[in-house]
Design a protein around this motif. Structure first.
Motif, PDB file in Angstrom:
ATOM      1  N   ASN A 136       0.853  -1.186   0.000  1.00  0.00           N
ATOM      2  CA  ASN A 136       0.000   0.000   0.000  1.00  0.00           C
ATOM      3  C   ASN A 136       0.895   1.245   0.000  1.00  0.00           C
ATOM      4  O   ASN A 136       2.134   1.137  -0.051  1.00  0.00           O
ATOM      5  CB  ASN A 136      -0.980  -0.018   1.182  1.00  0.00           C
ATOM      6  CG  ASN A 136      -0.292  -0.010   2.533  1.00  0.00           C
ATOM      7  OD1 ASN A 136       0.860   0.386   2.684  1.00  0.00           O
ATOM      8  ND2 ASN A 136      -1.014  -0.462   3.552  1.00  0.00           N
ATOM      9  N   ALA A 137       0.297   2.423   0.090  1.00  0.00           N
ATOM     10  CA  ALA A 137       1.043   3.681   0.043  1.00  0.00           C
ATOM     11  C   ALA A 137       2.048   3.815   1.193  1.00  0.00           C
ATOM     12  O   ALA A 137       3.061   4.508   1.063  1.00  0.00           O
ATOM     13  CB  ALA A 137       0.069   4.858   0.049  1.00  0.00           C
ATOM     14  N   LYS A 138       1.802   3.150   2.314  1.00  0.00           N
ATOM     15  CA  LYS A 138       2.715   3.210   3.467  1.00  0.00           C
ATOM     16  C   LYS A 138       3.838   2.180   3.381  1.00  0.00           C
ATOM     17  O   LYS A 138       4.675   2.080   4.262  1.00  0.00           O
ATOM     18  CB  LYS A 138       1.934   2.996   4.761  1.00  0.00           C
ATOM     19  CG  LYS A 138       0.953   4.109   5.058  1.00  0.00           C
ATOM     20  CD  LYS A 138       0.201   3.816   6.336  1.00  0.00           C
ATOM     21  CE  LYS A 138      -0.785   4.916   6.654  1.00  0.00           C
ATOM     22  NZ  LYS A 138      -1.556   4.651   7.870  1.00  0.00           N
ATOM     23  N   GLY A 139       3.827   1.345   2.330  1.00  0.00           N
ATOM     24  CA  GLY A 139       4.857   0.324   2.173  1.00  0.00           C
ATOM     25  C   GLY A 139       4.574  -0.956   2.930  1.00  0.00           C
ATOM     26  O   GLY A 139       5.474  -1.760   3.144  1.00  0.00           O
ATOM     27  N   ASN A 140       3.310  -1.162   3.308  1.00  0.00           N
ATOM     28  CA  ASN A 140       2.931  -2.381   4.024  1.00  0.00           C
ATOM     29  C   ASN A 140       2.275  -3.368   3.066  1.00  0.00           C
ATOM     30  O   ASN A 140       1.566  -2.959   2.136  1.00  0.00           O
ATOM     31  CB  ASN A 140       1.964  -2.056   5.164  1.00  0.00           C
ATOM     32  CG  ASN A 140       2.612  -1.171   6.217  1.00  0.00           C
ATOM     33  OD1 ASN A 140       3.811  -1.249   6.451  1.00  0.00           O
ATOM     34  ND2 ASN A 140       1.832  -0.319   6.836  1.00  0.00           N
ATOM     35  N   VAL A 141       2.488  -4.659   3.307  1.00  0.00           N
ATOM     36  CA  VAL A 141       1.924  -5.705   2.448  1.00  0.00           C
ATOM     37  C   VAL A 141       0.398  -5.645   2.513  1.00  0.00           C
ATOM     38  O   VAL A 141      -0.191  -5.656   3.590  1.00  0.00           O
ATOM     39  CB  VAL A 141       2.415  -7.105   2.880  1.00  0.00           C
ATOM     40  CG1 VAL A 141       1.746  -8.196   2.058  1.00  0.00           C
ATOM     41  CG2 VAL A 141       3.936  -7.202   2.766  1.00  0.00           C
ATOM     42  N   ARG A 142      -0.229  -5.579   1.333  1.00  0.00           N
ATOM     43  CA  ARG A 142      -1.691  -5.539   1.241  1.00  0.00           C
ATOM     44  C   ARG A 142      -2.247  -6.722   0.447  1.00  0.00           C
ATOM     45  O   ARG A 142      -3.425  -7.017   0.497  1.00  0.00           O
ATOM     46  CB  ARG A 142      -2.176  -4.236   0.622  1.00  0.00           C
ATOM     47  CG  ARG A 142      -1.756  -4.059  -0.829  1.00  0.00           C
ATOM     48  CD  ARG A 142      -2.456  -2.895  -1.517  1.00  0.00           C
ATOM     49  NE  ARG A 142      -2.105  -2.869  -2.920  1.00  0.00           N
ATOM     50  CZ  ARG A 142      -2.655  -3.629  -3.851  1.00  0.00           C
ATOM     51  NH1 ARG A 142      -3.602  -4.482  -3.543  1.00  0.00           N
ATOM     52  NH2 ARG A 142      -2.260  -3.549  -5.107  1.00  0.00           N
ATOM     53  N   LEU A 143      -1.377  -7.418  -0.291  1.00  0.00           N
ATOM     54  CA  LEU A 143      -1.800  -8.540  -1.125  1.00  0.00           C
ATOM     55  C   LEU A 143      -0.631  -9.503  -1.275  1.00  0.00           C
ATOM     56  O   LEU A 143       0.501  -9.078  -1.517  1.00  0.00           O
ATOM     57  CB  LEU A 143      -2.248  -8.040  -2.506  1.00  0.00           C
ATOM     58  CG  LEU A 143      -2.769  -9.080  -3.486  1.00  0.00           C
ATOM     59  CD1 LEU A 143      -4.141  -9.613  -3.040  1.00  0.00           C
ATOM     60  CD2 LEU A 143      -2.882  -8.483  -4.883  1.00  0.00           C
ATOM     61  N   ILE A 144      -0.925 -10.797  -1.126  1.00  0.00           N
ATOM     62  CA  ILE A 144       0.088 -11.839  -1.266  1.00  0.00           C
ATOM     63  C   ILE A 144      -0.337 -12.763  -2.397  1.00  0.00           C
ATOM     64  O   ILE A 144      -1.487 -13.197  -2.448  1.00  0.00           O
ATOM     65  CB  ILE A 144       0.216 -12.657   0.041  1.00  0.00           C
ATOM     66  CG1 ILE A 144       0.627 -11.761   1.223  1.00  0.00           C
ATOM     67  CG2 ILE A 144       1.198 -13.819  -0.134  1.00  0.00           C
ATOM     68  CD1 ILE A 144       0.496 -12.430   2.585  1.00  0.00           C
ATOM     69  N   GLN A 145       0.591 -13.062  -3.287  1.00  0.00           N
ATOM     70  CA  GLN A 145       0.351 -14.027  -4.356  1.00  0.00           C
ATOM     71  C   GLN A 145       1.539 -14.978  -4.385  1.00  0.00           C
ATOM     72  O   GLN A 145       2.681 -14.541  -4.293  1.00  0.00           O
ATOM     73  CB  GLN A 145       0.219 -13.324  -5.713  1.00  0.00           C
ATOM     74  CG  GLN A 145      -0.955 -12.373  -5.783  1.00  0.00           C
ATOM     75  CD  GLN A 145      -0.902 -11.487  -7.008  1.00  0.00           C
ATOM     76  OE1 GLN A 145       0.119 -10.896  -7.326  1.00  0.00           O
ATOM     77  NE2 GLN A 145      -2.019 -11.381  -7.700  1.00  0.00           N
ATOM     78  N   PHE A 146       1.257 -16.277  -4.496  1.00  0.00           N
ATOM     79  CA  PHE A 146       2.364 -17.213  -4.663  1.00  0.00           C
ATOM     80  C   PHE A 146       1.994 -18.250  -5.708  1.00  0.00           C
ATOM     81  O   PHE A 146       0.833 -18.595  -5.885  1.00  0.00           O
ATOM     82  CB  PHE A 146       2.822 -17.847  -3.349  1.00  0.00           C
ATOM     83  CG  PHE A 146       1.800 -18.683  -2.629  1.00  0.00           C
ATOM     84  CD1 PHE A 146       1.696 -20.040  -2.884  1.00  0.00           C
ATOM     85  CD2 PHE A 146       0.977 -18.119  -1.679  1.00  0.00           C
ATOM     86  CE1 PHE A 146       0.768 -20.820  -2.209  1.00  0.00           C
ATOM     87  CE2 PHE A 146       0.048 -18.885  -0.998  1.00  0.00           C
ATOM     88  CZ  PHE A 146      -0.058 -20.247  -1.266  1.00  0.00           C
ATOM     89  N   SER A 147       3.027 -18.686  -6.429  1.00  0.00           N
ATOM     90  CA  SER A 147       2.823 -19.560  -7.579  1.00  0.00           C
ATOM     91  C   SER A 147       3.876 -20.651  -7.629  1.00  0.00           C
ATOM     92  O   SER A 147       4.992 -20.479  -7.144  1.00  0.00           O
ATOM     93  CB  SER A 147       2.903 -18.730  -8.865  1.00  0.00           C
ATOM     94  OG  SER A 147       2.833 -19.558  -9.999  1.00  0.00           O
ATOM     95  N   SER A 148       3.490 -21.738  -8.282  1.00  0.00           N
ATOM     96  CA  SER A 148       4.449 -22.818  -8.520  1.00  0.00           C
ATOM     97  C   SER A 148       5.330 -22.505  -9.726  1.00  0.00           C
ATOM     98  O   SER A 148       6.264 -23.236 -10.015  1.00  0.00           O
ATOM     99  CB  SER A 148       3.702 -24.139  -8.735  1.00  0.00           C
ATOM    100  OG  SER A 148       2.797 -24.003  -9.815  1.00  0.00           O
ATOM    101  N   LYS A 149       5.053 -21.397 -10.396  1.00  0.00           N
ATOM    102  CA  LYS A 149       5.829 -20.998 -11.576  1.00  0.00           C
ATOM    103  C   LYS A 149       6.883 -19.962 -11.211  1.00  0.00           C
ATOM    104  O   LYS A 149       6.724 -19.214 -10.252  1.00  0.00           O
ATOM    105  CB  LYS A 149       4.900 -20.416 -12.640  1.00  0.00           C
ATOM    106  CG  LYS A 149       3.902 -21.425 -13.169  1.00  0.00           C
ATOM    107  CD  LYS A 149       3.025 -20.818 -14.229  1.00  0.00           C
ATOM    108  CE  LYS A 149       2.064 -21.879 -14.764  1.00  0.00           C
ATOM    109  NZ  LYS A 149       1.239 -21.368 -15.847  1.00  0.00           N
TER     110      LYS A 149
END
Length: 161
Positions: A136-149
């Motif tokens: 986000n604008a404050k530099g905090n994690v807002r979304l996590i995505q992980f993939s096998s690729k």
């Protein structure tokens, strides 16, 4: 009167169907799994292992982002054709590493340096594939995505249900 009571009894019991439960969803960040379900599992495998889904679409060219299994009430989404999992800020479960809301400056101890760095996200190379963190604008994690690729083959979409 007896017929009326019996029909009311049947109608009442029809509404007493238990929703499938998955227990607490545990996202293992270093292993790239959710309750041991990996991003490259099929729609049917995910539905079998995690029956508490709110929506599912078989893989097809017309399906949202190619198809998947979605848990909108828990804010977690499996995109099966693209082999990745997306976790939103309202995720109701447990993360093995408390990334959600963590500041970008404090991630090195857990994840090392990102393979790709952008203004609003970082992509980390993991043993299982790729972990992408959006800020986000404050530099905090807002979304996590992980993939096998890996990062070269990863194809994300912007269509959270």
């Amino acid at each position: 009167m007896a017929v009326l009571m019996m029909s009311l009894s049947l109608a009442a019991s029809a509404h007493l169907k238990a929703k499938p439960s998955c227990g607490t969803l545990v996202v293992d960040i270093l292993n790239g799994s959710v309750n041991q379900v990996k991003p490259d599992f099929s729609v049917s495998e995910i539905k079998e292992k995690l029956p508490c889904f709110t929506d599912a679409q078989e893989e097809s060219p017309t399906a949202r982002c190619g198809g998947g299994v979605f848990f909108s009430n828990l804010d977690i989404y499996f995109y099966t054709q693209r082999d990745y999992v997306e976790i939103g800020e309202k995720f109701k479960g447990k993360l093995t590493i408390p990334l959600m809301g963590a500041n970008r400056k404090n991630l090195f101890n857990w994840l090392g340096n990102p393979k790709i760095r952008d203004e609003n996200w970082d992509a980390f190379e993991m043993a299982y594939g790729t972990l992408v963190l959006h800020y986000n604008a404050k530099g905090n994690v807002r979304l996590i995505q992980f993939s096998s690729k890996g990062t070269d083959a990863l194809s994300l979409c912007n269509s959270t249900p």
